[in-house]
Design a protein around this motif. Structure first.
Motif, short mmCIF file in Angstrom:
data_model
loop_
_atom_site.label_atom_id
_atom_site.label_comp_id
_atom_site.label_asym_id
_atom_site.label_seq_id
_atom_site.Cartn_x
_atom_site.Cartn_y
_atom_site.Cartn_z
N ASP A 23 12.75 -92.59 78.13
CA ASP A 23 13.70 -91.92 77.27
C ASP A 23 13.92 -90.49 77.78
OD1 ASP A 23 11.53 -90.38 76.42
OD2 ASP A 23 11.36 -91.35 74.48
N ASP A 24 14.67 -89.70 77.02
CA ASP A 24 15.02 -88.35 77.47
C ASP A 24 13.82 -87.41 77.55
OD1 ASP A 24 17.65 -89.09 77.73
OD2 ASP A 24 18.22 -88.41 75.72
N LYS A 25 12.69 -87.81 76.95
CA LYS A 25 11.47 -87.00 77.02
C LYS A 25 10.47 -87.56 78.04
CE LYS A 25 11.81 -85.20 72.31
NZ LYS A 25 11.14 -85.05 70.99
N GLY A 26 10.92 -88.55 78.80
CA GLY A 26 10.07 -89.11 79.83
C GLY A 26 9.06 -90.13 79.34
N ARG A 27 9.18 -90.57 78.08
CA ARG A 27 8.25 -91.54 77.54
C ARG A 27 8.66 -92.95 77.95
NH1 ARG A 27 8.62 -88.97 71.58
NH2 ARG A 27 10.77 -89.51 72.11
N LYS A 39 9.63 -96.66 77.88
CA LYS A 39 10.27 -97.52 76.89
C LYS A 39 10.31 -98.98 77.34
CE LYS A 39 11.73 -95.99 73.70
NZ LYS A 39 11.05 -95.65 72.43
N ARG A 92 4.14 -90.37 78.09
CA ARG A 92 5.08 -89.93 79.12
C ARG A 92 4.69 -90.50 80.48
NH1 ARG A 92 4.88 -84.92 76.13
NH2 ARG A 92 3.15 -84.29 77.48
N ARG A 143 17.28 -95.57 82.57
CA ARG A 143 17.41 -95.25 81.14
C ARG A 143 17.95 -96.48 80.41
NH1 ARG A 143 16.76 -89.70 80.22
NH2 ARG A 143 15.90 -88.81 82.14
N GLU A 144 17.64 -96.59 79.13
CA GLU A 144 18.07 -97.76 78.36
C GLU A 144 19.59 -97.90 78.34
OE1 GLU A 144 15.55 -98.84 74.70
OE2 GLU A 144 15.32 -96.67 74.85
N TYR A 145 20.31 -96.79 78.30
CA TYR A 145 21.77 -96.83 78.20
C TYR A 145 22.45 -97.00 79.56
CZ TYR A 145 20.84 -91.90 79.32
OH TYR A 145 20.38 -90.75 79.89
#
Length: 259
Positions: free
Chosen positions: A100-104, A106, A45, A76-78
């Motif tokens: 990502d949505d969990k803060g990890r 990417k 994260r 974010r990727e999207y």
């Protein structure tokens, strides 16, 4: 088919841990030439970011957690690539960590990636136009999807590439950039339509697979490029000639008189 952050971000990101030291960070900067790194916890994260400026005049034994910036802008990727560009422009940041949505963590998107997206030849809009053209010319339906292709299975549709452009593609691939090639799949054959420099670069550095936009056409469709392949006797990436002494035609080199 809008351009997304995921299409152009760097996925192979060098990171630091909070317990790493300033000396560790300096050593990585000297090795990689990068000017900053995301800081992640043991679960991957994102918890901070440290730049070369953060390290100035700091004790070499100081922990990264003590010098890193904790308030961060992220992407974010999207996310639409244009929105990421606006954030970078308005905040003055040259790069954004992608989480990502969990803060990890990417990936990371940089202003260089934004610029590349504007000159890149293989993008979703081009793929969409190619699909429409094939469907109109041949009166058939074309299935389009993203996937991976084996480099050794690709059949080129051009016979020459330029050494200067090839060196740039090798550099990009080693950084983990996510530009896809464009491939037409017909039965068991995979015709490389766009991305010849990248395919040869992948072969040279030992990459077995590449991300691709894949357009699947029925086997009974006779493509014009198949005639070219047969005429030129092109069978694999190895049949592509690399032109060493001529720059890419889009590159202009100017020389100024020193007087």
């Amino acid at each position: 088919m809008k351009q997304k952050v995921a299409d152009y971000m760097t996925r192979n990101v060098i990171t630091l841990k909070p317990d790493d030291t300033v000396e560790d960070a300096i050593r990585i900067i000297e090795k990689t030439g990068h000017d900053g790194f995301p800081v992640v916890d043991k679960d991957g994260r994102l918890v901070g970011y440290v730049s070369s400026m953060d390290l100035l005049r700091k004790d070499l034994n100081a922990k990264i957690s003590d010098v890193m910036t904790r308030s961060l802008y992220v992407a974010r990727e999207y996310m639409d690539l244009r929105d990421a560009a606006r954030v970078m422009f308005r905040t003055g940041h040259s790069k954004l960590p992608v989480v990502d949505d969990k803060g990890r963590i990417k990936g990371i998107i940089t202003n260089t990636d934004i610029i590349r997206s504007q000159i890149e030849r293989a993008d979703p809009s081009k793929v969409s136009k190619l699909k429409e053209t094939i469907e109109k010319v041949h009166g058939t339906k074309v299935r389009v999807y993203n996937g991976e292709v084996e480099v050794d299975r690709l059949i080129p549709t051009q016979t020459k590439i330029y050494a200067d452009e090839l060196r740039g593609r090798i550099y990009e691939l080693r950084r983990g950039l996510a530009e896809p090639v464009v491939v037409i799949k017909k039965g068991g054959k995979m015709f490389l339509v766009d991305g010849h420099h990248r395919a040869v670069a992948a072969k040279k550095i030992g990459m077995d697979r590449l991300d691709a936009y894949i357009l699947e056409v029925p086997e009974n469709v006779e493509l014009g490029m198949e005639k070219l392949v047969r005429k030129k006797k092109i069978k694999s990436i190895r049949d592509i000639e690399v032109i060493e002494d001529v720059p890419h035609p889009l590159v202009e080199i100017t020389f100024k008189n020193s007087k």
